[in-house]
Write an enzyme that holds these catalytic residues in place. Structure first.
Site: not given
Length: 182
Positions: A114, A141, A164, A179
């Site tokens: 968005h 999971g 990310t 990380r």
């Protein structure tokens, strides 16, 4: 002038409640319902359903129901790909998963994004960024793969991780945000 669907597929700003996209999403929801009710069907019958509902499903690709997606036609699974129970793939643009990749239960793969500008969000605009997952990847999971991410071949994503940033070939990542582990 591009249609909203053409804009979506191109990764441009689009409006999701466009009638053509609403129809595509309804068709995908009906397919998901049929697929999720076929949990006791033969592997061949379930694979035939994958071929019907997805952009591509390589030989031996398996998704354990329940499974949810936006459109299905943007999902491309290589040979032997395995998605465990409860996975969700928001596929407004392509999601490509390489051969032999194993994905744990409850994993979410998101391409929908968005605008950061609140005025654009108020106009109900959104866009997509593709996700690419390499060959022989293991995703634990409840991991969350965010829009635009590339995960390299032979990588490992720890359970519960929020990815990310791109993950290099052969790397192991874990955490929130994920990380690199040494």
């Amino acid at each position: 002038m591009m249609t909203q669907k053409e804009r979506m597929l191109a990764g441009e700003l689009y409006i999701a409640d466009d009638p053509e996209l609403v129809e595509d999403a309804a068709r995908a929801a009906a397919w998901c319902d049929r697929y999720n009710r076929a949990s006791t069907a033969t592997a061949a019958d379930r694979h035939a359903l994958l071929l019907e509902g997805l952009g591509h499903a390589g030989r031996g690709a398996t998704i354990r129901p329940p499974f949810h997606c936006d459109y299905g036609y943007n999902i491309h699974l290589g040979e032997g790909v395995f998605l465990n129970f409860g996975c969700t793939v928001l596929d407004v643009v392509p999601v490509r998963i390489g051969a032999g990749t194993q994905i744990g239960p409850g994993v979410q793969i998101l391409t929908a994004d968005h605008p950061r500008d609140p005025a654009e969000r108020a106009r109900m605009l959104e866009f997509g960024r593709p996700v690419s997952i390499g060959r022989n990847v293991w995703i634990g999971g409840a991991a969350l793969i965010l829009p635009g991410i590339t995960i390299g071949d032979n990588a490992i994503v720890g359970a519960g991780s929020v990815v990310t940033r791109d993950v290099p070939n052969g790397a192991t990542v874990a955490g929130n945000p994920a990380r690199l582990l040494q």
